[in-house]
Design a protein around this motif. Structure first.
Motif, PDB file in Angstrom:
ATOM      1  N   MET A 194       0.690  -1.201   0.065  1.00  0.00           N
ATOM      2  CA  MET A 194      -0.006   0.065   0.079  1.00  0.00           C
ATOM      3  C   MET A 194       1.026   1.292   0.187  1.00  0.00           C
ATOM      4  N   LEU A 195       0.607   2.060  -1.051  1.00  0.00           N
ATOM      5  CA  LEU A 195       1.230   3.431  -0.979  1.00  0.00           C
ATOM      6  C   LEU A 195       0.495   4.438  -0.143  1.00  0.00           C
ATOM      7  N   PRO A 196       1.332   5.703   0.193  1.00  0.00           N
ATOM      8  CA  PRO A 196       2.531   5.737   0.127  1.00  0.00           C
ATOM      9  C   PRO A 196       3.381   5.363   1.097  1.00  0.00           C
ATOM     10  N   GLU A 197       2.768   4.585   2.147  1.00  0.00           N
ATOM     11  CA  GLU A 197       3.730   4.112   3.397  1.00  0.00           C
ATOM     12  C   GLU A 197       4.241   2.597   2.929  1.00  0.00           C
ATOM     13  N   ARG A 198       4.143   2.183   1.898  1.00  0.00           N
ATOM     14  CA  ARG A 198       4.634   0.901   1.575  1.00  0.00           C
ATOM     15  C   ARG A 198       4.551  -0.233   2.522  1.00  0.00           C
ATOM     16  N   LYS A 199       3.129  -0.438   2.903  1.00  0.00           N
ATOM     17  CA  LYS A 199       2.853  -1.461   3.858  1.00  0.00           C
ATOM     18  C   LYS A 199       2.440  -2.558   3.275  1.00  0.00           C
ATOM     19  N   PRO A 200       3.090  -3.890   3.134  1.00  0.00           N
ATOM     20  CA  PRO A 200       2.672  -5.076   2.770  1.00  0.00           C
ATOM     21  C   PRO A 200       1.180  -5.511   3.080  1.00  0.00           C
ATOM     22  N   VAL A 201       0.378  -5.628   2.158  1.00  0.00           N
ATOM     23  CA  VAL A 201      -1.030  -5.955   2.479  1.00  0.00           C
ATOM     24  C   VAL A 201      -1.554  -7.375   1.903  1.00  0.00           C
ATOM     25  N   GLY A 202      -0.544  -7.842   1.049  1.00  0.00           N
ATOM     26  CA  GLY A 202      -0.900  -9.062   0.378  1.00  0.00           C
ATOM     27  C   GLY A 202       0.194  -9.688  -0.476  1.00  0.00           C
TER      28      GLY A 202
END
Length: 175
Positions: A67-75
């Motif tokens: 997920m952008l902009p935080e670059r959190k892995p979501v899948g």
């Protein structure tokens, strides 16, 4: 006046060593209910190794969905070589963590992965095999223009048959 929300922005990042934690999260019972249930730690480590090596072998690609902009892995999402009904095709599969489901992330990720597979020009078709009992994944296929071919028995995990829908997308057709 209602507040309008922008759809989330995502990026596909090649699978890396740092994604082992994401793979463990994707192995939760609620994430694997349509796939035969959670795998053992030994199988998770073997899967992670396959994901790390798939691109180097030239047999497909695996990505973390961030997920952008935080670059959190979501899948995760990936596609790989498979022979299906005597034809060389790509099989595509994905998973989005529960807090991020229902936001269009899977649809965006599948569209992005299909675009990457299309650029490779290695196979004509990509197939998805969601369980007949997985309405969300079947809806993604339908939204993205995959053609529903038939219900089928599909071996997954190895040694277990599950009832799936066979969805196919022509990578040679116009986008």
């Amino acid at each position: 006046m209602s507040k309008s929300t922008n759809p989330p922005q995502i990026k596909l990042e090649p699978w890396s060593d740092a994604d082992l934690g994401l793979l463990r999260l994707l192995n939760a019972p609620e994430m694997t209910e349509h796939l035969g249930g959670p795998e053992t730690e030994e199988k998770i480590l073997a899967r992670h190794k396959r994901y790390l090596e798939i691109e180097g072998r030239g047999t497909g690609r695996m990505y973390a969905i961030v997920m952008l902009p935080e670059r959190k892995p979501v899948g995760s999402i990936g596609y790989w070589n498979r022979v299906w009904q005597d034809e060389h095709v790509y099989e595509i599969g994905w998973g989005v963590l529960p807090p991020y489901q229902g936001k269009g992330i899977a649809t965006m990720a599948v569209a992005a992965a299909v675009a990457l597979a299309r650029k490779e020009q290695k196979v004509r078709y990509v197939h998805a095999f969601p369980s007949i009992d997985n309405p969300a994944s079947n809806a993604v296929c339908n939204k993205l223009g995959f053609s529903f071919l038939a219900e089928c028995d599909f071996e997954y995990p190895p040694g277990s048959l599950m009832r799936c829908n066979d969805w196919r997308l022509d990578l040679h057709s116009a986008t």
